[in-house]
Design an enzyme around this catalytic site. Structure first.
Site, short mmCIF file in Angstrom:
data_model
loop_
_atom_site.label_atom_id
_atom_site.label_comp_id
_atom_site.label_asym_id
_atom_site.label_seq_id
_atom_site.Cartn_x
_atom_site.Cartn_y
_atom_site.Cartn_z
N HIS A 42 63.77 98.24 8.32
CA HIS A 42 63.56 97.59 7.78
C HIS A 42 63.31 95.45 7.79
CE1 HIS A 42 67.06 97.99 6.10
NE2 HIS A 42 66.81 96.64 4.97
N HIS A 127 63.32 89.00 9.60
CA HIS A 127 63.40 89.80 10.56
C HIS A 127 64.08 90.97 10.04
CE1 HIS A 127 66.81 88.36 7.72
NE2 HIS A 127 67.47 89.64 7.92
#
Length: 190
Positions: A42, A127
């Site tokens: 995620h 990220h």
């Protein structure tokens, strides 16, 4: 509850990343890294930590408003990077990063307004963590491999409030468990 706001890539995109990670795991030294799994992939927008149960309804309502004020936007996984001299190896993002950062800022502001202690504000760096290490690792070969990686572009159309449960078994390699607590459509989505 240990909570965070996130953007979740769709299953076909995580499949593309899984194929890339399988190749990375074949590189020399890969067994020295702790690889994350698809259920944990995620983009964290804002990490809230342990949130008092009494604050969750207000936080959830404020996240609903933050999502409603943010239009759906295109995003893809692209390339990679590291934090802490190889302590975290991640896949990056491309697409409408300005809107992704705006959604992250709104997710953080929602928590602050709901009374969730947030610590100091940091500029958001999109990220998706694929591996971690307890010590510094030379991840240049992995970054070189990730340089050529780009997933298909998808439309981000929801903000997800996630709950994470840390491992308690003590079994090496056990991953945290993630559960969607609430899904909030962006803008006019859904």
């Amino acid at each position: 509850m240990r909570l965070f706001a996130a953007v979740l890539p769709p299953p076909d995109v995580t499949s593309e990343l899984a194929a890339e990670v399988a190749e990375l795991r074949g590189l020399p030294g890969a067994d020295g890294l702790r690889w994350t799994g698809r259920p944990g992939w995620h983009f964290t927008l804002a990490f809230y930590g342990e949130v008092d149960d009494d604050l969750v309804p207000d936080l959830s309502e404020r996240l609903t408003r933050a999502a409603r004020r943010t239009a759906p936007f295109p995003l893809a996984l692209r390339g990679g990077g590291q934090f802490g001299h190889g302590r975290a190896l991640w896949a990056g993002a491309e697409g409408d990063l300005e809107t992704l950062r705006l959604l992250a800022d709104r997710s953080e502001a929602a928590a602050r307004k709901a009374g969730v202690p947030m610590g100091e504000h940091r500029r958001y760096k999109p990220h998706l963590t694929v591996a971690r290490s307890r010590s510094a690792v030379d991840v240049r070969p992995y970054l070189t491999a990730l340089d050529g990686f780009t997933s298909r572009t998808w439309t981000v159309d929801e903000l997800v409030l996630m709950r994470s449960s840390l491992p308690t078994s003590g079994v090496p390699g056990e991953q945290p468990r993630y559960e969607a607590v609430a899904r909030r459509p962006l803008g006019g989505a859904g």
